[in-house]
Write a protein that holds these residues in place. Sequence first.
Motif, mmCIF file in Angstrom:
data_model
loop_
_atom_site.group_PDB
_atom_site.id
_atom_site.type_symbol
_atom_site.label_atom_id
_atom_site.label_comp_id
_atom_site.label_asym_id
_atom_site.label_seq_id
_atom_site.Cartn_x
_atom_site.Cartn_y
_atom_site.Cartn_z
ATOM 1 N N ARG A 1 0.795 -1.293 -0.069
ATOM 2 C CA ARG A 1 0.277 -0.232 -0.407
ATOM 3 C C ARG A 1 0.970 1.162 -0.044
ATOM 4 N NH1 ARG A 1 -2.276 3.573 -0.854
ATOM 5 N NH2 ARG A 1 -4.110 4.225 -1.003
ATOM 6 N N ASP A 2 2.041 1.373 0.815
ATOM 7 C CA ASP A 2 2.712 2.449 0.691
ATOM 8 C C ASP A 2 3.506 3.059 -0.142
ATOM 9 O OD1 ASP A 2 2.336 2.868 3.687
ATOM 10 O OD2 ASP A 2 4.297 1.834 3.685
ATOM 11 N N TYR A 3 3.608 2.069 -1.363
ATOM 12 C CA TYR A 3 3.984 1.824 -2.719
ATOM 13 C C TYR A 3 3.100 2.759 -3.995
ATOM 14 C CZ TYR A 3 8.048 -0.632 -1.215
ATOM 15 O OH TYR A 3 9.434 -0.758 -1.129
ATOM 16 N N ILE A 4 2.085 2.596 -3.051
ATOM 17 C CA ILE A 4 0.878 3.344 -4.394
ATOM 18 C C ILE A 4 0.814 4.375 -4.129
ATOM 19 C CG2 ILE A 4 -1.991 3.343 -5.178
ATOM 20 C CD1 ILE A 4 -0.592 -0.181 -4.243
ATOM 21 N N ARG A 5 0.685 5.409 -5.040
ATOM 22 C CA ARG A 5 0.223 6.997 -4.403
ATOM 23 C C ARG A 5 -1.179 6.960 -5.610
ATOM 24 N NH1 ARG A 5 3.946 10.419 -9.015
ATOM 25 N NH2 ARG A 5 3.311 9.259 -10.769
ATOM 26 N N THR A 6 -2.129 8.494 -5.057
ATOM 27 C CA THR A 6 -3.442 8.455 -5.230
ATOM 28 C C THR A 6 -3.609 9.826 -5.383
ATOM 29 O OG1 THR A 6 -4.434 7.413 -2.998
ATOM 30 C CG2 THR A 6 -5.533 8.852 -4.352
ATOM 31 N N ILE A 7 -3.853 9.854 -6.909
ATOM 32 C CA ILE A 7 -3.372 10.629 -7.898
ATOM 33 C C ILE A 7 -5.635 11.625 -7.471
ATOM 34 C CG2 ILE A 7 -3.912 12.554 -9.712
ATOM 35 C CD1 ILE A 7 -0.881 10.761 -9.531
ATOM 36 N N VAL A 8 -6.122 12.678 -7.086
ATOM 37 C CA VAL A 8 -7.155 13.417 -6.929
ATOM 38 C C VAL A 8 -7.470 13.708 -8.222
ATOM 39 C CG1 VAL A 8 -8.599 15.355 -5.843
ATOM 40 C CG2 VAL A 8 -6.914 13.670 -4.598
ATOM 41 N N ASP A 9 -9.180 13.511 -8.833
ATOM 42 C CA ASP A 9 -9.109 13.977 -9.924
ATOM 43 C C ASP A 9 -9.298 13.669 -10.376
ATOM 44 O OD1 ASP A 9 -11.330 15.313 -7.837
ATOM 45 O OD2 ASP A 9 -10.683 17.276 -9.098
ATOM 46 N N PHE A 10 -8.494 12.425 -11.094
ATOM 47 C CA PHE A 10 -8.152 11.421 -12.106
ATOM 48 C C PHE A 10 -9.085 10.044 -12.721
ATOM 49 C CE2 PHE A 10 -6.193 8.563 -15.414
ATOM 50 C CZ PHE A 10 -5.517 9.327 -16.141
ATOM 51 N N PRO A 11 -9.723 10.235 -13.555
ATOM 52 C CA PRO A 11 -9.742 11.031 -15.050
ATOM 53 C C PRO A 11 -10.634 12.264 -15.184
ATOM 54 C CG PRO A 11 -10.520 8.534 -15.310
ATOM 55 C CD PRO A 11 -9.697 8.624 -14.109
ATOM 56 N N HIS A 12 -11.364 11.826 -13.705
ATOM 57 C CA HIS A 12 -12.857 12.627 -13.479
ATOM 58 C C HIS A 12 -12.705 13.241 -12.702
ATOM 59 C CE1 HIS A 12 -13.669 11.332 -17.739
ATOM 60 N NE2 HIS A 12 -14.314 9.635 -17.390
ATOM 61 N N GLU A 13 -13.721 14.747 -12.662
ATOM 62 C CA GLU A 13 -13.693 14.681 -11.257
ATOM 63 C C GLU A 13 -14.041 14.142 -10.032
ATOM 64 O OE1 GLU A 13 -15.450 19.385 -11.486
ATOM 65 O OE2 GLU A 13 -15.381 19.061 -9.097
ATOM 66 N N GLY A 14 -13.973 14.102 -8.610
ATOM 67 C CA GLY A 14 -14.444 12.864 -7.835
ATOM 68 C C GLY A 14 -14.191 11.242 -7.754
ATOM 69 N N ILE A 15 -12.836 11.666 -8.713
ATOM 70 C CA ILE A 15 -12.217 10.036 -8.516
ATOM 71 C C ILE A 15 -11.136 9.829 -7.832
ATOM 72 C CG2 ILE A 15 -11.281 8.691 -9.985
ATOM 73 C CD1 ILE A 15 -13.929 7.962 -10.827
ATOM 74 N N LEU A 16 -11.714 9.366 -7.074
ATOM 75 C CA LEU A 16 -9.585 8.875 -6.284
ATOM 76 C C LEU A 16 -8.775 7.733 -6.977
ATOM 77 C CD1 LEU A 16 -10.632 9.488 -2.512
ATOM 78 C CD2 LEU A 16 -9.529 11.026 -3.741
ATOM 79 N N PHE A 17 -7.928 8.006 -8.023
ATOM 80 C CA PHE A 17 -7.078 7.578 -8.762
ATOM 81 C C PHE A 17 -6.149 6.496 -7.733
ATOM 82 C CE2 PHE A 17 -4.590 5.572 -12.075
ATOM 83 C CZ PHE A 17 -5.361 5.477 -13.077
ATOM 84 N N ARG A 18 -5.992 5.057 -7.686
ATOM 85 C CA ARG A 18 -4.524 4.606 -6.847
ATOM 86 C C ARG A 18 -3.955 4.130 -8.274
ATOM 87 N NH1 ARG A 18 -8.395 5.953 -3.437
ATOM 88 N NH2 ARG A 18 -8.713 4.622 -2.075
#
Length: 174
Positions: free
Chosen positions: A7-24
């Motif tokens: 889990r520590d190696y995975i980052r979360t990108i906010v609003d990708f590919p759409h607003e409201g998605i927390l992309f792992r």
Amino acid sequence: MTNKSVRDYIRTIVDFPHEGILFRDVTTLFADPRGFRIAIDQLLAPYAGMRFDKVAGLEARGFILGGAVAHQLSTGFVPIRKKGKLPGATISQSYKLEYGEAVVEVHDDALQPGEKVLLVDDLLATGGTAEAGIKLIEQLGAEVVGCAFVVDLPDLGGRKRLEGLGMEVHALCA
Ligand code: PRP
Ligand code: ADE
């Protein structure tokens, strides 16, 4: 030595590919030599001593994981691809995504009846992609013996959906 978990190696990108998605974003896991190795080791752990004929990977990140898993299990690898990418005769299945709709395909001769398959992908969200993959595998007469993911997003219901189909679901983190 590090105690970092997958889990520590995975980052979360906010609003990708759409607003409201927390992309792992698992590219950071794949890029780290230790992270990638422990992810593959942990994906395989529950299947020690079991025999599979094929590993099936879901496009796109399931190819990276599934290829490494197939190598470790000494099985062949079967790609389940987005529509229009496979060159031979295919069967298709449409499905809904957390953020859209799509069609996946598999070559109609990729699996033989009775073959035992481990399905691999990076992430389980609604379970729509995995369910479509399972349907394709079963349509060819093969059997999905396990479904392995790095990330499970339990709030999106994928695990329950696959378990409702009688699947064994294995995931490394939420
Ligand atoms: C992501 C992920 C899974 C799927 C999970 O792939 O890699 O395959 O979504 O979502 P679900 O459980 O709601 O079906 P994506 O569709 O983004 O495709 P890509 O890997 O080709 O970018
Ligand atoms: N596929 C579907 N939902 C996702 C998410 N939140 N992060 C990465 N891939 C996804």
